[in-house]
Design an enzyme around this catalytic site. Structure first.
Site, PDB file in Angstrom:
ATOM      1  CD  GLU A 134      -2.798  -1.161   2.335  1.00 15.64           C
ATOM      2  OE1 GLU A 134      -4.276  -1.156   2.036  1.00 15.64           O
ATOM      3  OE2 GLU A 134      -2.267  -1.422   3.426  1.00 15.64           O
TER       4      GLU A 134
ATOM      5  CD  GLU B   9      -3.595  -7.127   3.783  1.00 15.61           C
ATOM      6  OE1 GLU B   9      -2.800  -6.224   3.949  1.00 15.61           O
ATOM      7  OE2 GLU B   9      -3.477  -7.867   2.867  1.00 15.61           O
TER       8      GLU B   9
ATOM      9  NE  ARG C  53      -0.492 -12.385   7.918  1.00 19.38           N
ATOM     10  CZ  ARG C  53       0.484 -11.598   7.451  1.00 19.38           C
ATOM     11  NH1 ARG C  53       0.328 -10.666   7.316  1.00 19.38           N
ATOM     12  NH2 ARG C  53       1.635 -12.371   7.373  1.00 19.38           N
TER      13      ARG C  53
END
Length: 266
Positions: free
Chosen positions: A120, A140, A143
């Site tokens: 990002e 992500e 997770r």
């Protein structure tokens, strides 16, 4: 050769800044944590771009150690309410917007892990130079969380929503060559050559007319996303503003008088 240190009283220990002539260099300095991004570092990035010296005409974002950034520092995750979670994400958005829509163009040097929040951060820069050690991932999905630092806006612009979905749903990792082919970086260099290449690009960018650099980082992305008729009008207005500057007139005069270099193949 190191440059002149700057903003030492402004930045946290996880960041280091220096001037290399007209190029400001911001270095992620948590190699023992693979340059994981905690709140202090994100706020420091924002502070750096808010306090950028007037003489800086371009910025290079680099990193100590073998990795650009392994992303969000998961050791600092705490339970947050929905409102707190939104506020935290918007803090990242605000800091990275200072990069994307700041005063000067930004070049990022990528190596090793460019993962999650690290990707990002990289995507907020205007130019990305990747060493062959770089690899990209958005873990992500594995997770139980979702991207929150702007990836769902910036990454699809570079590689498309379907490829980003693949990365998040399956945990797919792209190496440096694949990332270059997909558009995650514009340059691909050998290990250890990224910073030199980025500094060279930064120096070239710094030599441009400031109004042109401003147009490229502020007007171009908005024109590209606009309705074509609006885009053409914005382009015409920006072209007129740039062409009417004293800097542009002198540069065009230098070209016509053969005092400026012509474009050649190499």
């Amino acid at each position: 050769m190191a440059g002149e240190r700057i903003l030492e009283g402004v930045l946290p220990s996880s960041l280091r800044a220096e001037m290399r002539e007209a190029v400001a260099v911001l270095t992620l300095s948590r190699p023992e944590k693979r340059n994981a991004l905690n709140d202090e570092t994100i706020l420091g990035i924002e502070a750096f771009f808010l306090s950028l010296p007037a003489e800086a005409k371009a910025v290079v974002i680099a990193a100590e150690g073998e990795n650009f950034s392994a992303g969000l520092d998961l050791s600092e995750i705490t339970e947050r309410s929905t409102v707190e979670g939104v506020s935290h994400s918007m803090m990242w958005h605000r800091a990275f917007e200072r990069i994307e829509f700041g005063r000067v163009p930004v070049v990022a040097v990528l190596k090793g892990a460019v993962v999650g929040g690290g990707l990002e951060l990289a995507c907020a820069a205007h130019i990305r130079v990747a060493e062959r050690s770089a690899y990209y991932a958005l873990p992500e999905g594995q997770r139980g969380i979702f991207v929150g630092g702007g990836a769902s806006v910036r990454v699809p612009r570079l590689i498309g929503a379907a490829r980003m979905a693949d990365m998040m749903l399956t945990g797919r990792v792209h190496d440096a060559e694949a990332g270059y082919a997909l558009g995650l970086s514009q340059y691909l260099v050998e290990p250890g050559e990224g910073f030199t290449k980025a500094l060279d690009l930064g120096a070239r960018i710094a030599s441009n007319a400031p109004i042109t650099n401003f147009a490229v980082i502020h007007a171009l992305p908005r024109i590209a996303e606009a309705d074509p008729r609006q885009g053409f009008m914005m382009e015409a207005l920006m072209a007129a503003v740039a062409q009417g500057s004293d800097d542009a007139k002198e540069r065009l005069r230098a070209f016509l008088e053969k005092r400026a270099k012509k474009v050649t193949e190499f």
